[in-house]
Design an enzyme around this catalytic site. Structure first.
Site, short mmCIF file in Angstrom:
data_model
loop_
_atom_site.label_atom_id
_atom_site.label_comp_id
_atom_site.label_asym_id
_atom_site.label_seq_id
_atom_site.Cartn_x
_atom_site.Cartn_y
_atom_site.Cartn_z
N THR A 105 -5.03 10.56 -0.69
CA THR A 105 -6.38 10.35 -0.18
C THR A 105 -6.72 11.35 0.91
O THR A 105 -5.84 11.99 1.49
CB THR A 105 -6.54 8.92 0.40
OG1 THR A 105 -5.62 8.75 1.48
CG2 THR A 105 -6.32 7.87 -0.67
N HIS A 109 0.78 -1.23 0.00
CA HIS A 109 0.00 0.00 0.00
C HIS A 109 0.82 1.29 0.00
O HIS A 109 0.32 2.35 -0.39
CB HIS A 109 -0.92 0.02 1.23
CG HIS A 109 -2.18 0.78 1.03
ND1 HIS A 109 -2.25 1.93 0.27
CD2 HIS A 109 -3.45 0.57 1.48
CE1 HIS A 109 -3.50 2.39 0.27
NE2 HIS A 109 -4.23 1.59 0.99
N TYR A 135 -14.74 5.78 8.43
CA TYR A 135 -13.73 6.23 7.47
C TYR A 135 -14.19 5.85 6.07
O TYR A 135 -14.43 4.68 5.79
CB TYR A 135 -12.40 5.55 7.80
CG TYR A 135 -11.22 5.93 6.93
CD1 TYR A 135 -10.17 6.67 7.45
CD2 TYR A 135 -11.11 5.51 5.60
CE1 TYR A 135 -9.06 7.00 6.68
CE2 TYR A 135 -10.03 5.84 4.83
CZ TYR A 135 -9.00 6.57 5.37
OH TYR A 135 -7.91 6.91 4.59
#
Length: 786
Positions: free
Chosen positions: A601, A472, A588
């Site tokens: 993001t 990630h 979230y």
């Protein structure tokens, strides 16, 4: 040592007669062709750098400006207002240069400066235009005259045929919100989660922070925002991802699934041949920057910097922090099968191997019966466990000799491939349960048969299904999904298979065998591998997963209710959570900030006072018209928050950066400490289909990807990923932990289904189902051999 001999270009022995030198012409030819390929790529990169560097103008426009200036000079007019004469005065006087030649050179220099000034002006204008975001807040389908003019100007200043990175220099920087606005929005977001006493206490903490330490921290952030392209991204990568010392498997890495109802071929090696070839075609397009930049509303460009480290990238463990290492294009992939690691070269004689040749090479690995080296089989568990033991082991046991050479081979590979002996996908008597097993396999596998540090790993199962697992830190899911969509579409619709299910094409019989990597793992290292495997296995066993396709309706019916599909699903998640737990939680939802340079993001806090009021009204059996009105308010609020997050007015990234500055200064803030420690018990993300033109869901509705998912963020919470496919399907991936008695992925999935149906029934009570309800779990999978 046969594999080692393939890697050298010559052999020599010392004899009484002298040195006997034997050259390998094949190896020297490969070296020559590799050099040619490398130089071709350098030339392409140089050309693209020039094109991107002068964008939105084109290199040919320089010639147009030069010709225009020279033409005006011959008409005895001076467009430079004396600057050309000034340049001519300061030119080095040469006896071989005539006065006329000096005038021409001066005109060319002036034309070049004018051309560069025009480029700078166009970029500045485009950057200012792209800083306008009011268009996003206008009602869908209704565009103001201001926005129409703005769109026209953006298209004028955007130039023609942009490359992938053409817009990078014109994208605006991420704006820095004021501390006052962020604190205000934060208090608004936590109001439905606190009683009056708790909220009053938090308000006092927030006010104290805003009026004292907050101003000082904000001053440092202002300096960074002026200096850096993005005041968030580097710290986000460093502190959220790379400094984490817990396992990245489950906690950070995520996965993507194959087609839901179709397996293009049941032959494992053939599926690997087409998919690997398709991914390398994508890498070629990426290197040439031929991938189109992502444009919102077909006009507004998004940042593409995350694509840079997609291939040839690996996360390197460190004791304090990891690093992301990116190399130049590798000509091989690393392959794992039955405890052995192989180097599979994907180029031969200067060309990319065909899908049939890659299949042939993969089959060679599958047919290889050699046993793994001592300690090799579960070596990958080091990448699945805690980071510090892996960092120490890497330095102690893999920094020299054969282990370093083999580890370098894995880390520098284009990407990692696992040939799995299991069969996965929607199959058997219980297709729903098989999807759950499929998701867990892609998320963590056996905890040692993936290399979790690689930018991404592709998994090929025995029955022809595939999937991927991605690290990630280097990029977010939409970037990896773009590659995955291309690979799936190219595999099935362009490359295809023959009647027997094999890849099309012929095989070059001179291909060298894949090279098996060698290892020398001492007993002490084996013990560390076992410890990492035990940590990873406990983590994997604790993950509860549920994947399902909701086929009662999709975005088609939701849009008929004049509601955003994303807002509809998010409010349904709030309703489902409330019905299961009897309370609300901090939620979230990931939103992108790629409208700005190096944007990644932002968080949309989907649990709002408006959504809470609607949930309580619907569950409290308030009149339908009251619930509908509250739902509309909750939907509009969610859309407002989403747009604010996308345009740089979010809450969490600003608070995160303020917290980082406070740590650098050694200042303690009770407010920031409490904010950053709040658990996200409901972590959600949408995986949108980006390249809809690659898939024909009308004529080929079975070619549907199930999307992807991730592990739970909180020990007592849920991770929910959803993919809206076409007009009639929504795929959900739900994760939680078995160790928490309050969470159950299957029960939560049932609550989500019920919430979706109840909300649609509320919004369109008179709508009757014209077709019987279909459940994706019971739909059989079909095999496609051609």
């Amino acid at each position: 040592m046969a594999e080692a001999h393939q890697a050298v270009a010559f052999q020599f022995t010392v004899t009484p007669e002298g040195i006997d030198l034997q050259l390998s012409h094949q190896a020297l030819t490969e070296i020559y062709l590799s050099g040619v390929r490398s130089w071709k790529k350098r030339i392409v990169r140089l050309k693209n750098s020039v094109i991107t560097g002068v964008y939105p103008a084109s290199p040919s426009s320089w010639l147009f400006v030069v010709i225009a200036i020279l033409a005006t000079m011959y008409t005895r007019s001076d467009p430079s207002m004396g600057l050309i004469a000034k340049i001519q005065e300061h030119l080095p006087v040469s006896q071989s240069m005539s006065t006329q030649c000096q005038a021409v050179v001066s005109a060319v220099l002036f034309s070049t400066m004018l051309w560069l000034l025009l480029i700078f002006t166009m970029r500045l204008c485009l950057k200012q235009l792209l800083s306008y975001h009011r268009w996003m807040f206008e009602q869908h389908g209704k565009m103001s005259n201001t926005t129409k003019v703005w769109v026209a100007l953006v298209r004028i200043f955007s130039g023609r045929k942009p490359l992938l990175y053409s817009y990078q220099g014109s994208l605006p920087n991420l704006p820095l919100p004021t501390t006052k606005d962020t604190v205000k929005r934060y208090l608004e977001s936590v109001r439905p989660l606190m009683d009056d006493t708790q909220f009053e206490r938090m308000t006092k903490l927030a006010t104290e922070f805003e009026t004292t330490l907050g101003n000082r921290l904000q001053w440092y952030l202002k300096l960074k925002a002026l200096w850096a392209a993005n005041y968030v991204s580097d710290w986000w990568e460093e502190y959220v991802y790379l400094r984490g010392r817990s396992p990245i498997m489950v906690n950070s890495n995520y996965y993507g699934m194959d087609f839901l109802y179709v397996t293009p071929t049941p032959i494992q090696a053939a599926r690997a041949g087409n998919t690997i070839h398709a991914m390398l075609l994508y890498r070629r397009k990426l290197n040439k920057e031929e991938i189109k930049p992502w444009l919102l509303r077909s006009a507004v460009p998004c940042c593409s910097y995350q694509f840079e480290r997609m291939f040839d990238t690996c996360r390197i463990p460190g004791k304090l922090t990891d690093t992301v290492q990116h190399w130049q294009d590798s000509d091989y992939v690393a392959v794992y099968h039955r405890g052995r690691y192989f180097r599979l070269r994907v180029y031969h004689s200067g060309r990319l191997l065909s899908p049939r040749e890659i299949e042939f090479q993969i089959q060679r690995i599958l047919d290889d019966t050699s046993p793994p080296s001592k300690g090799e089989e579960k070596l990958g568990a080091l990448t699945a466990g805690d980071r510090i033991p892996w960092a120490k082991a890497r330095v102690k046991y893999f920094s020299s000799g054969v282990n370093k050479r083999s580890l370098d081979c894995i880390e520098k590979a284009a990407f990692f491939v696992t040939l799995d002996d299991d069969e996965q996908g929607m199959m058997g008597d219980d297709p729903a349960a098989s999807l759950d097993r499929y998701a867990k396999s892609l998320l963590h596998g056996k905890c040692y048969d993936r290399w979790f540090d690689k930018s991404f790993s592709v998994v090929f199962y025995k029955n022809g299904k595939n999937g991927m697992n991605a690290e990630h830190s280097w990029a977010d899911a939409p970037v990896v999904a773009h590659l995955w969509e291309y690979a799936l579409a190219t595999d099935s619709f362009q490359l295809g298979y023959n009647a027997e299910g094999h890849c099309k094409g012929e095989v070059d019989s001179s291909l060298p065998k894949p090279q098996k990597l060698n290892w020398e793992i001492p007993p002490e290292c084996e013990e560390l591998i076992s410890q990492s495997l035990a940590v990873a296995q406990n983590l994997a066993d604790d993950v509860d997963f549920h994947v399902f396709s909701f086929r009662d309706f999709g975005k088609g019916k939701v849009k008929k209710c004049r509601v955003s599909p994303d807002a509809f699903i998010q409010i349904a998640l709030q309703l489902a959570y409330y019905r299961e737990r009897g309370s609300f939680c901090l939620t979230y939802e990931a939103s992108m900030t790629r409208l700005f340079r190096e944007g990644r993001t932002e968080t949309v806090r989907s649990c709002t006072s408006e959504s809470s009021a609607f949930v309580q009204a619907l569950d409290g059996e308030e009149p339908a018209d009251v619930s509908r009105r509250l739902f509309r308010a909750a939907s509009e609020k969610h859309q407002q928050l989403y747009r604010m997050a996308m345009t740089g007015a979010g809450i969490d990234r600003h608070l995160f950066c303020l917290y980082v500055v406070s740590k650098y200064l050694g200042e303690e803030s009770p407010f920031l400490k409490e904010v950053l420690s709040e658990p996200w018990r409901l972590s959600t993300s949408q995986t949108p289909v980006q390249q809809v033109e690659l898939f024909d869901l009308v004529n080929h509705p079975e070619y549907i990807s199930c999307g992807g998912g991730f592990g739970p963020v909180a020990d007592d919470g849920y991770g929910v990923s959803y993919c809206i496919v076409g007009d009639n399907m929504i795929n959900f991936h739900i994760s939680c932990k078995h160790s928490c008695p309050q969470t159950d992925a299957h029960k939560f999935g049932a609550q989500i289904r019920k919430a979706l149906r109840d909300i649609l029934q509320l919004l369109s009570p008179n709508q009757q189902e014209k077709e019987p309800k279909k459940t994706g779990e019971s739909r059989p999978e079909v095999k496609k051999d051609q």
